[in-house]
Motif scaffolding. Structure first.
Motif, mmCIF file in Angstrom:
data_model
loop_
_atom_site.group_PDB
_atom_site.id
_atom_site.type_symbol
_atom_site.label_atom_id
_atom_site.label_comp_id
_atom_site.label_asym_id
_atom_site.label_seq_id
_atom_site.Cartn_x
_atom_site.Cartn_y
_atom_site.Cartn_z
ATOM 1 N N HIS A 18 20.377 -29.802 18.441
ATOM 2 C CA HIS A 18 19.665 -31.075 18.285
ATOM 3 C C HIS A 18 18.164 -30.827 18.121
ATOM 4 N N ASP A 19 17.796 -30.227 17.022
ATOM 5 C CA ASP A 19 16.418 -29.796 16.807
ATOM 6 C C ASP A 19 15.467 -30.974 16.681
ATOM 7 N N VAL A 20 14.398 -30.967 17.493
ATOM 8 C CA VAL A 20 13.314 -31.934 17.371
ATOM 9 C C VAL A 20 11.957 -31.220 17.350
ATOM 10 N N TRP A 21 11.958 -29.932 16.971
ATOM 11 C CA TRP A 21 10.743 -29.117 16.925
ATOM 12 C C TRP A 21 10.481 -28.537 15.533
ATOM 13 N N THR A 38 9.613 -27.733 25.007
ATOM 14 C CA THR A 38 9.072 -28.984 25.534
ATOM 15 C C THR A 38 9.082 -30.014 24.413
ATOM 16 N N PRO A 39 9.787 -31.155 24.590
ATOM 17 C CA PRO A 39 9.870 -32.122 23.489
ATOM 18 C C PRO A 39 8.597 -32.952 23.352
ATOM 19 N N PRO A 56 18.262 -31.091 10.873
ATOM 20 C CA PRO A 56 18.640 -32.352 10.221
ATOM 21 C C PRO A 56 17.424 -33.266 10.062
ATOM 22 N N THR A 57 17.556 -34.294 9.249
ATOM 23 C CA THR A 57 16.555 -35.342 9.160
ATOM 24 C C THR A 57 16.579 -36.148 10.471
ATOM 25 N N ASN A 58 15.480 -36.544 11.043
ATOM 26 C CA ASN A 58 14.119 -36.082 10.807
ATOM 27 C C ASN A 58 13.867 -34.802 11.602
ATOM 28 N N ASN A 59 12.843 -34.061 11.204
ATOM 29 C CA ASN A 59 12.659 -32.763 11.835
ATOM 30 C C ASN A 59 11.987 -32.824 13.206
#
Length: 651
Positions: A337-340, A449-450, A299-302
């Protein structure tokens, strides 16, 4: 029915918006098996095997291959004729298809050409004039191919363009089929979307990959800008159209609407303005089961999810939908919950395997973070257990990362994951010490690792692992051949989730920033920097792994160490035949790439031959028979190097 964040098999309710009636005839025209020697889809077939049983070119003669013809992209004429528009060339990423004795390809500027497969002569050319609307997506001018369909004498070529048009062409003449949509095209910027797309800015939404056809339904995804460039971003709706009329059959909401399954995995109000989750890459389809397999994006933002708390279904998921209705049959979310920027980058491979004596119709999905997830493609059941494991949590106060992520028990990862001292370049003790000092400047931890306020490394990063070129699979043996890239990247975010040092985080990051440099301008990690892994999907075991090329061993940085093959981080795709695996070397970093097509022994990974090429390959090669001769065609062209197709054949 219970919907959870992990996996669901649906029998009734689904997350779709039905927007038209669906009719089914007594047969489906696209179901006919392709004759041996043709290549009727981007990945050879709906299963995305990238496989051909041809073996006229084999281990005894592959070294004799010579250039048979070259075809120059007509995009160059557009650029030359319109200097005031400043049309910068992009990347020639297309893989042609071959059907009914004709080659068909798209160009970076979305022109479509029919080509004589024996001579390379252009038979017809169609220019949709996409280039007149400016830069089509934030990726610039690039496109990966077209789709083919036939029912009797009605033969069609379809392209989904960068300026949001789905166009049907007569395969014999190249002229638009006026009974399809409105005078031969459908407006993908409005029809069937839960939120219509604005053309300002023009680079937010468009198509760069070919549609897929299953049971006479034309299924289309879109590319969407990864970062927030407007208050409400477009959602990645996937749509199915009638292949004959262009009428909308269904829309699948990857970002669900209120009342639809999966909506509960979004914080209240966030699904209504969050975009993406789109299918920007290729898809696969099983004509017999009537299922299309959607590899969805983040999703936005990546890289920041503070404005979209929750697991965010159906982003970062493999979703199986019914081709005729769009109903979701099953899904599995591969990253919560992708943040990578770990979007699913390639079409999954469909292959029949036997596991512990049990036959399974399988689907194998590769990822950017180095996993191969394998499921029963009819039911969605994992072939081997997938465990939810705890992962590091974000230190950004407004971020809520998922407490666990899925880890498949088999196959083992095909890429290195996470960064530790054991991964660092160690050509000499002094170089290793310098590499450790560089690593100490980063927050370098395990997979998932975020990002935080200290620059944080990702391995694999958004440039690494698998990507749009995907893998090839042998339907006879069930062995999967995976090219991958090892590239650590780094980034830092402030406590509001904005990228440190950029001032404005709302720009596309993938592909242009954050690569980690090691000591003395060497890579931070030891080789290989790119590899090929052969995986037996019947057992889940790796058969062999090898560096995918010599890499930069002649570079002054590497030459003193007398290294063997160290692999290249150049990006390209595989072609699999009855006896050989072919791969070129892409242009991502010319220091690490060579202008060759390499033939490998499928069983061992040994190099059989290296065939010189006039340039670096980019999209996966393809093969076909014409006039009794087997050809292999490679696409080339990166920015200012000439965009073209080069065909190889035996003398």
């Amino acid at each position: 029915m219970v919907v959870n964040r992990r996996f669901v098999l649906l029998g009734g309710a689904s997350i779709i918006a039905l927007t038209g009636c669906v009719t089914a005839g007594p047969h489906f025209a696209s179901a006919a098996a392709a004759p041996i020697g043709e290549w009727r889809a981007y990945g050879a077939d709906g299963a995305s095997t990238k496989y051909s049983p041809l073996d006229q070119i084999n281990r005894t003669n592959a070294g004799d291959l010579r250039i048979a013809w070259e075809w120059a992209s007509p995009d160059a004429a557009i650029i030359t004729s319109n200097p005031d528009l400043k049309l910068a060339p992009g990347e020639f990423q297309a893989t042609p298809i071959m059907a009914d004795g004709v080659l068909y390809t798209s160009t970076a500027m979305c022109q479509v050409a029919a080509i004589d497969p024996s001579t390379g002569a252009t038979l017809w050319l169609f220019d949709p004039e996409t280039w007149k609307h400016g830069r089509p997506t934030s990726k610039g001018f690039q496109h990966r191919g077209v789709a083919w369909w036939r029912d009797g004498e009605d033969t069609r070529i379809f392209i989904a363009t960068g300026d949001n048009r789905l166009i049907a062409l007569d395969a014999k003449s190249g002229k638009p089929i006026t009974t399809f949509g409105a005078k031969g095209e459908v407006d993908l910027g409005t029809v069937g979307l839960q939120r219509p797309v604005s053309r300002d800015p023009t680079d937010v939404f468009g198509s760069t990959s070919p549609p897929i056809i299953c049971r006479d339904t034309l299924v289309v995804g879109q590319y969407i800008h990864d970062r927030s460039v407007q208050d409400v971003m477009p959602p990645g709706d996937v749509r199915g159209f009638d292949v004959r009329t262009g009428a909308l059959k269904w829309t699948f909401h990857i970002i669900p609407k209120a009342g639809e399954p999966g909506y509960e995995t979004w914080a209240p109000g966030t699904a209504e303005k969050t975009g993406n989750g789109n299918v920007w890459t290729m898809m696969s389809a099983d004509e017999e089961l009537g299922l299309v397999y959607l590899p969805t994006s983040c999703p936005t933002n990546n890289f920041f999810g503070g404005e979209r708390p929750g697991d965010n279904l159906f982003a970062n998921s493999l979703v199986a939908v019914e081709a005729e209705t769009g109903k979701r049959r099953w899904h599995f979310q591969i990253v919560h919950h992708d943040v990578w920027d770990y979007d699913l980058p390639c079409a999954p491979n469909l292959v029949d395997i036997t596991v512990d004596g049990r036959p399974i119709k399988a689907v194998a999905q590769l990822t950017k973070h180095g996993f191969c997830f394998v499921f029963d493609r009819a039911t969605g059941d994992p072939v081997w257990p997938i465990e939810e494991k705890p992962v590091p949590q974000s230190t950004i106060r407004v971020e809520r990362t998922a407490p666990t992520q899925p880890f498949p028990s088999k196959p083992a990862p095909f890429e290195r994951q996470g960064l530790s001292d054991s991964d660092l370049v160690d050509f000499t003790p002094e170089i290793l010490a310098e590499a450790k000092a560089i690593r100490s400047q980063f927050n370098a931890g395990p997979l998932f690792t975020p990002l935080g306020e200290t620059p944080t490394t990702q391995l694999p990063g958004w440039l690494g692992g698998a990507n749009w070129w995907g893998s090839a699979v042998d339907p006879e043996t069930g062995i999967l051949y995976v090219p991958s890239v090892t590239t650590p990247v780094q980034m830092a975010l402030d406590q509001s989730g904005r990228r440190v040092g950029e001032g404005n985080a709302d720009t596309e990051i993938a592909g242009r920033a954050g690569v980690v440099v090691g000591p003395r301008d060497l890579p931070l990690m030891k080789p290989p920097y790119g590899r090929i892994t052969a995986i037996d999907l019947n057992t889940g075991d790796h058969v062999w792994m090898r560096a995918n090329g010599p890499g930069a061993t002649d570079d002054p940085r590497f030459k003193p160490f007398n290294l063997g093959w160290i692999g290249t981080n150049a990006r390209t795709g595989p072609l699999l035949t009855k006896t050989l695996l072919f791969m070129g070397e892409g242009p991502h970093d010319p220091r690490f790439a060579r202008k060759v097509l390499r033939a490998f022994d499928k069983a061992s990974g040994d190099v059989i031959a290296e065939i010189p090429l006039p340039d670096y390959t980019h999209g996966p090669p393809m093969t076909y028979m014409s006039g009794g001769k087997q050809f292999i065609v490679c696409g080339m062209g990166f920015r200012n190097s000439p965009h073209r197709l080069v065909a190889l054949a035996l003398p």
